[in-house]
Write an enzyme that holds these catalytic residues in place. Structure first.
Site, PDB file in Angstrom:
ATOM      1  N   ASN A 103       0.832  -1.204   0.000  1.00 16.27           N
ATOM      2  CA  ASN A 103       0.000   0.000   0.000  1.00 16.27           C
ATOM      3  C   ASN A 103       0.868   1.255   0.000  1.00 16.27           C
ATOM      4  O   ASN A 103       1.945   1.279   0.589  1.00 16.27           O
ATOM      5  CB  ASN A 103      -0.932   0.004   1.213  1.00 16.27           C
ATOM      6  CG  ASN A 103      -1.875  -1.178   1.180  1.00 16.27           C
ATOM      7  OD1 ASN A 103      -2.037  -1.803   0.127  1.00 16.27           O
ATOM      8  ND2 ASN A 103      -2.480  -1.508   2.301  1.00 16.27           N
ATOM      9  N   VAL A 104       0.338   2.277  -0.635  1.00 13.65           N
ATOM     10  CA  VAL A 104       1.090   3.531  -0.750  1.00 13.65           C
ATOM     11  C   VAL A 104       0.442   4.627   0.104  1.00 13.65           C
ATOM     12  O   VAL A 104       0.808   5.780   0.011  1.00 13.65           O
ATOM     13  CB  VAL A 104       1.164   3.984  -2.237  1.00 13.65           C
ATOM     14  CG1 VAL A 104       1.935   2.973  -3.077  1.00 13.65           C
ATOM     15  CG2 VAL A 104      -0.225   4.226  -2.839  1.00 13.65           C
ATOM     16  N   HIS A 120       5.902  -0.518  -2.633  1.00 16.31           N
ATOM     17  CA  HIS A 120       5.429   0.205  -3.823  1.00 16.31           C
ATOM     18  C   HIS A 120       5.471   1.722  -3.654  1.00 16.31           C
ATOM     19  O   HIS A 120       4.808   2.439  -4.391  1.00 16.31           O
ATOM     20  CB  HIS A 120       4.004  -0.257  -4.182  1.00 16.31           C
ATOM     21  CG  HIS A 120       3.954  -1.673  -4.680  1.00 16.31           C
ATOM     22  ND1 HIS A 120       2.777  -2.387  -4.841  1.00 16.31           N
ATOM     23  CD2 HIS A 120       4.947  -2.520  -5.075  1.00 16.31           C
ATOM     24  CE1 HIS A 120       3.049  -3.607  -5.302  1.00 16.31           C
ATOM     25  NE2 HIS A 120       4.354  -3.709  -5.437  1.00 16.31           N
ATOM     26  N   THR A 188      -4.595  -8.993   0.268  1.00 15.72           N
ATOM     27  CA  THR A 188      -3.974  -8.828  -1.051  1.00 15.72           C
ATOM     28  C   THR A 188      -4.430  -9.953  -1.972  1.00 15.72           C
ATOM     29  O   THR A 188      -4.674 -11.072  -1.522  1.00 15.72           O
ATOM     30  CB  THR A 188      -2.420  -8.779  -0.968  1.00 15.72           C
ATOM     31  OG1 THR A 188      -1.877  -8.841  -2.293  1.00 15.72           O
ATOM     32  CG2 THR A 188      -1.843  -9.897  -0.129  1.00 15.72           C
TER      33      THR A 188
HETATM   34  P1  OAD Z   1      -5.967  -5.942  -4.986  1.00 21.19           P
HETATM   35  O1  OAD Z   1      -7.067  -4.973  -5.255  1.00 21.19           O
HETATM   36  O2  OAD Z   1      -5.411  -6.699  -6.139  1.00 21.19           O
HETATM   37  O3  OAD Z   1      -6.465  -7.009  -3.914  1.00 21.19           O
HETATM   38  C1  OAD Z   1      -7.118  -6.636  -2.727  1.00 21.19           C
HETATM   39  C2  OAD Z   1      -7.522  -7.910  -2.024  1.00 21.19           C
HETATM   40  O4  OAD Z   1      -8.067  -7.559  -0.768  1.00 21.19           O
HETATM   41  C3  OAD Z   1      -8.587  -8.712  -2.790  1.00 21.19           C
HETATM   42  O5  OAD Z   1      -8.166 -10.079  -2.852  1.00 21.19           O
HETATM   43  C4  OAD Z   1      -9.843  -8.565  -1.918  1.00 21.19           C
HETATM   44  O6  OAD Z   1     -10.639  -9.742  -1.930  1.00 21.19           O
HETATM   45  C5  OAD Z   1      -9.254  -8.321  -0.551  1.00 21.19           C
HETATM   46  N1  OAD Z   1     -10.082  -7.504   0.345  1.00 21.19           N
HETATM   47  C6  OAD Z   1     -10.912  -6.479   0.029  1.00 21.19           C
HETATM   48  N2  OAD Z   1     -11.405  -5.920   1.146  1.00 21.19           N
HETATM   49  C7  OAD Z   1     -10.888  -6.603   2.206  1.00 21.19           C
HETATM   50  C8  OAD Z   1     -11.003  -6.501   3.631  1.00 21.19           C
HETATM   51  N3  OAD Z   1     -11.759  -5.573   4.216  1.00 21.19           N
HETATM   52  N4  OAD Z   1     -10.313  -7.379   4.386  1.00 21.19           N
HETATM   53  C9  OAD Z   1      -9.541  -8.348   3.814  1.00 21.19           C
HETATM   54  N5  OAD Z   1      -9.375  -8.488   2.486  1.00 21.19           N
HETATM   55  C10 OAD Z   1     -10.034  -7.625   1.697  1.00 21.19           C
HETATM   56  O7  OAD Z   1      -4.830  -5.146  -4.189  1.00 21.19           O
HETATM   57  P2  OAD Z   1      -3.318  -5.591  -3.930  1.00 21.19           P
HETATM   58  O8  OAD Z   1      -3.200  -7.045  -3.749  1.00 21.19           O
HETATM   59  O9  OAD Z   1      -2.793  -4.700  -2.868  1.00 21.19           O
HETATM   60  O10 OAD Z   1       0.474  -1.919  -7.352  1.00 21.19           O
HETATM   61  O11 OAD Z   1      -2.670  -5.185  -5.319  1.00 21.19           O
HETATM   62  C11 OAD Z   1      -1.286  -5.309  -5.481  1.00 21.19           C
HETATM   63  C12 OAD Z   1      -0.762  -4.190  -6.321  1.00 21.19           C
HETATM   64  O12 OAD Z   1      -1.495  -4.115  -7.552  1.00 21.19           O
HETATM   65  C13 OAD Z   1      -0.953  -2.813  -5.722  1.00 21.19           C
HETATM   66  O13 OAD Z   1       0.033  -2.463  -4.785  1.00 21.19           O
HETATM   67  C14 OAD Z   1      -0.886  -1.938  -6.929  1.00 21.19           C
HETATM   68  C15 OAD Z   1      -1.752  -2.720  -7.869  1.00 21.19           C
HETATM   69  O14 OAD Z   1      -1.544  -2.512  -9.218  1.00 21.19           O
HETATM   70  C16 OAD Z   1       1.001  -0.819  -7.872  1.00 21.19           C
HETATM   71  O15 OAD Z   1       0.353   0.197  -8.002  1.00 21.19           O
HETATM   72  C17 OAD Z   1       2.431  -0.971  -8.220  1.00 21.19           C
END
Ligand code: OAD
Length: 250
Positions: A103-104, A120, A188
């Site tokens: 997270n940023v 990131h 994530t």
């Molecule tokens: P994603 O949007 O890909 O995934 C978020 C995850 O959190 C999903 O699997 C949801 O099911 C889950 N989720 C949502 N709400 C939740 C909650 N309240 N409690 C628990 N889980 C929950 O986000 P990231 O995995 O962070 O990179 O994405 C990785 C990277 O992709 C980011 O850092 C960004 C993006 O492109 C860059 O910008 C470089």
């Protein structure tokens, strides 16, 4: 509340080193959109190649600046939730704690976490697109800013697609995954490398791994890896209380 995998609770209590990887899901309950959730995810509604690549920035720097500015303002008004606070509390009870985030938004720091490994970058900082210098301060206006040293365009200090991760943050994250006793992957989708490999690295090196997600995302990790389905703002504080019942409420 979920049925806790007893192995996870026991491993947390006796752990010398706990490592945690967080993603956008941890901040969802603070009102910050995730990237890949159906309908609400940022990448469901915007094209990452326009907004999160160096090529996109070259093509239309004002558009990119303004999109990040809107996100920065939103992050500025968000407050850390119980999941962030529970991780800050966990840092204080385990002998060694590594908090790695994709997270940023800086919400872990604002919740009181002292040593956050930001893989990131951070949306609150900017850097020069040409010389990479980070100004101490910048005018956060609609107008695109310029570097005080070389005149290059200012961009957010976040990692875009096709860019390298900050080397120190990446090596610290990898070392944490290699050496921890317990690894928690929270909120994530585990699709963006190299962060996505960290839970596997930890599991291969003998750590007890737990995946927390609102979906059954954790199931695809197979039987060796524990998973709990639910909100991080509920599961992480409950996990903390289950492992350390004497802790004061967070
Ligand atoms: P994603 O949007 O890909 O995934 C978020 C995850 O959190 C999903 O699997 C949801 O099911 C889950 N989720 C949502 N709400 C939740 C909650 N309240 N409690 C628990 N889980 C929950 O986000 P990231 O995995 O962070 O990179 O994405 C990785 C990277 O992709 C980011 O850092 C960004 C993006 O492109 C860059 O910008 C470089």
């Amino acid at each position: 509340m979920p049925v806790w995998p007893a192995e996870v609770i026991a491993a947390l209590r006796s752990a010398e080193h706990v490592a945690v990887l967080t993603g956008a899901g941890v901040s969802a309950e603070s009102g910050i959109p995730t990237f890949r959730d159906a309908l609400t995810g940022l990448w469901e509604n915007y094209r990452p190649e326009d907004l999160a690549t160096p090529e996109g920035f070259r093509r239309d720097p004002r558009l990119v600046w303004s999109w990040y500015r809107t996100r920065r303002l939103r992050v500025g008004t968000a407050v850390p939730n119980a999941g962030h606070r529970a991780l800050a509390a966990m840092e204080r009870v385990v002998p060694r704690f590594s908090l790695v985030t994709q997270n940023v938004d800086g919400l872990h720091e604002r919740a009181g976490s002292r040593d956050v490994i930001e893989l990131h970058g951070n949306i609150g900082r900017v850097k020069c697109f040409d010389c990479s210098r980070i100004p101490d301060r910048f005018d956060d206006t609609e107008a695109l800013g310029h570097c005080g040293f070389c005149g290059g365009m200012l961009r957010p200090d976040v990692v875009w697609f096709g860019e390298f991760l900050p080397p120190l943050a990446l090596s610290r994250a990898q070392e944490a995954a290699l050496s921890c006793d317990v690894f928690l992957s929270i909120g994530t989708s585990n699709v963006v490398e190299p962060a996505a490999s960290l839970p596997w690295t930890a599991a291969r090196h003998g750590a007890v791994v737990l995946v927390v997600n609102t979906t059954d995302e954790g199931q695809r990790f197979g039987e060796r890896i524990h998973h709990l389905t639910g909100l991080s703002g509920e599961i992480v504080p409950a996990l903390l209380r289950a492992a350390w019942p004497d802790l004061l409420p967070i």
